[in-house]
Motif scaffolding. Structure first.
Motif, mmCIF file in Angstrom:
data_model
loop_
_atom_site.group_PDB
_atom_site.id
_atom_site.type_symbol
_atom_site.label_atom_id
_atom_site.label_comp_id
_atom_site.label_asym_id
_atom_site.label_seq_id
_atom_site.Cartn_x
_atom_site.Cartn_y
_atom_site.Cartn_z
ATOM 1 N N UNK A 22 0.823 -1.213 0.000
ATOM 2 C CA UNK A 22 0.000 0.000 0.000
ATOM 3 C C UNK A 22 0.858 1.265 0.000
ATOM 4 N N UNK A 23 1.905 1.235 0.807
ATOM 5 C CA UNK A 23 2.714 2.438 0.979
ATOM 6 C C UNK A 23 3.753 2.638 -0.117
ATOM 7 N N UNK A 24 4.010 1.603 -0.925
ATOM 8 C CA UNK A 24 5.046 1.715 -1.949
ATOM 9 C C UNK A 24 4.518 1.660 -3.380
ATOM 10 N N UNK A 25 3.224 1.549 -3.532
ATOM 11 C CA UNK A 25 2.636 1.566 -4.870
ATOM 12 C C UNK A 25 2.495 3.002 -5.353
ATOM 13 N N UNK A 26 2.820 3.219 -6.610
ATOM 14 C CA UNK A 26 2.651 4.548 -7.215
ATOM 15 C C UNK A 26 1.269 4.599 -7.866
ATOM 16 N N UNK A 27 0.434 5.481 -7.376
ATOM 17 C CA UNK A 27 -0.929 5.597 -7.875
ATOM 18 C C UNK A 27 -1.031 6.757 -8.852
ATOM 19 N N UNK A 49 -7.576 -8.746 10.998
ATOM 20 C CA UNK A 49 -6.209 -8.219 10.970
ATOM 21 C C UNK A 49 -5.997 -7.412 9.701
ATOM 22 N N UNK A 50 -6.414 -7.958 8.565
ATOM 23 C CA UNK A 50 -6.286 -7.248 7.294
ATOM 24 C C UNK A 50 -7.170 -6.009 7.282
ATOM 25 N N UNK A 51 -8.349 -6.107 7.865
ATOM 26 C CA UNK A 51 -9.244 -4.950 7.939
ATOM 27 C C UNK A 51 -8.561 -3.817 8.690
ATOM 28 N N UNK A 52 -7.876 -4.145 9.788
ATOM 29 C CA UNK A 52 -7.157 -3.127 10.557
ATOM 30 C C UNK A 52 -6.073 -2.471 9.711
ATOM 31 N N UNK A 53 -5.329 -3.276 8.945
ATOM 32 C CA UNK A 53 -4.275 -2.739 8.078
ATOM 33 C C UNK A 53 -4.869 -1.787 7.048
ATOM 34 N N UNK A 54 -5.955 -2.184 6.422
ATOM 35 C CA UNK A 54 -6.552 -1.364 5.368
ATOM 36 C C UNK A 54 -7.075 -0.045 5.921
ATOM 37 N N UNK A 55 -7.662 -0.085 7.109
ATOM 38 C CA UNK A 55 -8.171 1.146 7.712
ATOM 39 C C UNK A 55 -7.040 2.075 8.128
ATOM 40 N N UNK A 56 -5.901 1.486 8.468
ATOM 41 C CA UNK A 56 -4.784 2.271 8.999
ATOM 42 C C UNK A 56 -3.855 2.791 7.903
ATOM 43 N N UNK A 57 -3.627 1.977 6.877
ATOM 44 C CA UNK A 57 -2.563 2.263 5.921
ATOM 45 C C UNK A 57 -3.033 2.715 4.549
ATOM 46 N N UNK A 58 -4.322 2.901 4.344
ATOM 47 C CA UNK A 58 -4.799 3.328 3.025
ATOM 48 C C UNK A 58 -4.201 4.677 2.648
ATOM 49 N N UNK A 110 5.128 -13.115 -14.392
ATOM 50 C CA UNK A 110 4.536 -11.928 -13.765
ATOM 51 C C UNK A 110 5.531 -10.792 -13.709
ATOM 52 N N UNK A 111 5.162 -9.763 -12.993
ATOM 53 C CA UNK A 111 6.000 -8.581 -12.846
ATOM 54 C C UNK A 111 6.728 -8.636 -11.522
ATOM 55 N N UNK A 112 8.031 -8.485 -11.550
ATOM 56 C CA UNK A 112 8.853 -8.503 -10.344
ATOM 57 C C UNK A 112 9.428 -7.106 -10.142
ATOM 58 N N UNK A 113 9.159 -6.520 -8.982
ATOM 59 C CA UNK A 113 9.654 -5.170 -8.698
ATOM 60 C C UNK A 113 10.320 -5.124 -7.329
ATOM 61 N N UNK A 114 11.199 -4.171 -7.138
ATOM 62 C CA UNK A 114 11.825 -3.894 -5.850
ATOM 63 C C UNK A 114 12.457 -5.142 -5.243
ATOM 64 N N UNK A 118 14.388 -5.320 2.073
ATOM 65 C CA UNK A 118 13.740 -5.817 3.280
ATOM 66 C C UNK A 118 12.668 -4.829 3.727
ATOM 67 N N UNK A 119 11.719 -5.305 4.505
ATOM 68 C CA UNK A 119 10.747 -4.414 5.109
ATOM 69 C C UNK A 119 10.390 -4.949 6.489
ATOM 70 N N UNK A 120 9.928 -4.054 7.331
ATOM 71 C CA UNK A 120 9.627 -4.431 8.708
ATOM 72 C C UNK A 120 8.306 -5.181 8.805
ATOM 73 N N UNK A 121 8.289 -6.162 9.702
ATOM 74 C CA UNK A 121 7.053 -6.886 10.011
ATOM 75 C C UNK A 121 6.504 -6.323 11.306
ATOM 76 N N UNK A 122 5.245 -5.923 11.295
ATOM 77 C CA UNK A 122 4.628 -5.326 12.470
ATOM 78 C C UNK A 122 3.622 -6.286 13.099
#
Length: 208
Positions: A22-27, A49-58, A110-114, A118-122
């Motif tokens: 969500x945070x690294x996609x270019x819209x 859990x996913x619902x919480x992520x979507x509400x927080x990180x959109x 498929x498409x492979x990017x980045x 590494x990225x943090x797991x919360x």
């Protein structure tokens, strides 16, 4: 209305992957909706859990997120076909000793990017338990829902609307946060790896 479409898996680690995506996609300027299609059952508490992520990180420019649960046994998600193709290709290779070998196989399907970042797991599970009501206390019946609609309300408060049908919207968007909490404005703690990697092994791996 344009949007981004991703396949979704669910647990705290994969939830962190969704956050990273969500945070690294270019819209583009026309993207205002994200549609997600889980590949498991709708009536499962782990989906909160996913619902919480979507509400927080959109992202700020995204007005609506739609979470669709396909009809069990009657749905086809294209990414499943891609996984099958990749699996068959990997199975034919006796030894894979370099990360780039996997990358090249993935690129064929498929498409492979980045690559290699590494990225943090919360700890989204703990964050969800602290901030979000149990589904039994939500303003709609959680388990019959086939779709969830997420919107941003006043003061960046995340709102959820549950729908039991795929094409008709009858629900009302409301907050699912506990009293004194506000989903959409908090940062869960970083989850520490309980089995630390040997620095020499990590250095050796990254040298390939």
């Amino acid at each position: 209305m344009r949007g981004q479409k991703w396949k979704v898996k669910k647990d705290p680690v994969k939830a962190s992957c969704i956050r990273h995506r969500l945070s690294n996609t270019v819209y583009s300027g026309n993207d205002d909706t994200i549609r997600l299609f889980p590949d498991d059952a709708d009536g499962q508490n782990k989906n909160t859990i996913v619902i919480t992520v979507l509400l927080t990180e959109a992202p700020k420019n995204i007005k609506t997120i739609l979470l669709h649960f396909p009809v069990p046994g009657h749905s086809y998600i294209p990414s499943d076909s891609v996984f099958g193709v990749v699996e068959r290709k990997v199975r034919k290779i006796e030894n894979i000793i370099h990360l780039n070998e996997y990358i090249e196989i993935f690129k064929e399907s498929g498409t492979v990017t980045r690559v290699g970042l590494d990225f943090e797991v919360h700890d989204w599970k703990i964050a969800t338990e602290v901030a979000v009501k149990k589904p039994s206390n939500w303003h709609f019946q959680y388990f019959p829902c086939k779709r969830f609609i997420f919107q941003r309300g006043r003061n960046n408060v995340g709102l959820v609307q549950g729908e039991v049908a795929y094409t008709i919207d009858l629900g009302v968007p409301c907050s699912i946060a506990k009293k004194g909490q506000r989903v959409g404005n908090f940062s869960p703690r970083t989850k520490v790896n309980s089995v630390p990697l040997n620095p020499n092994k990590l250095k050796d791996f990254k040298s390939y």
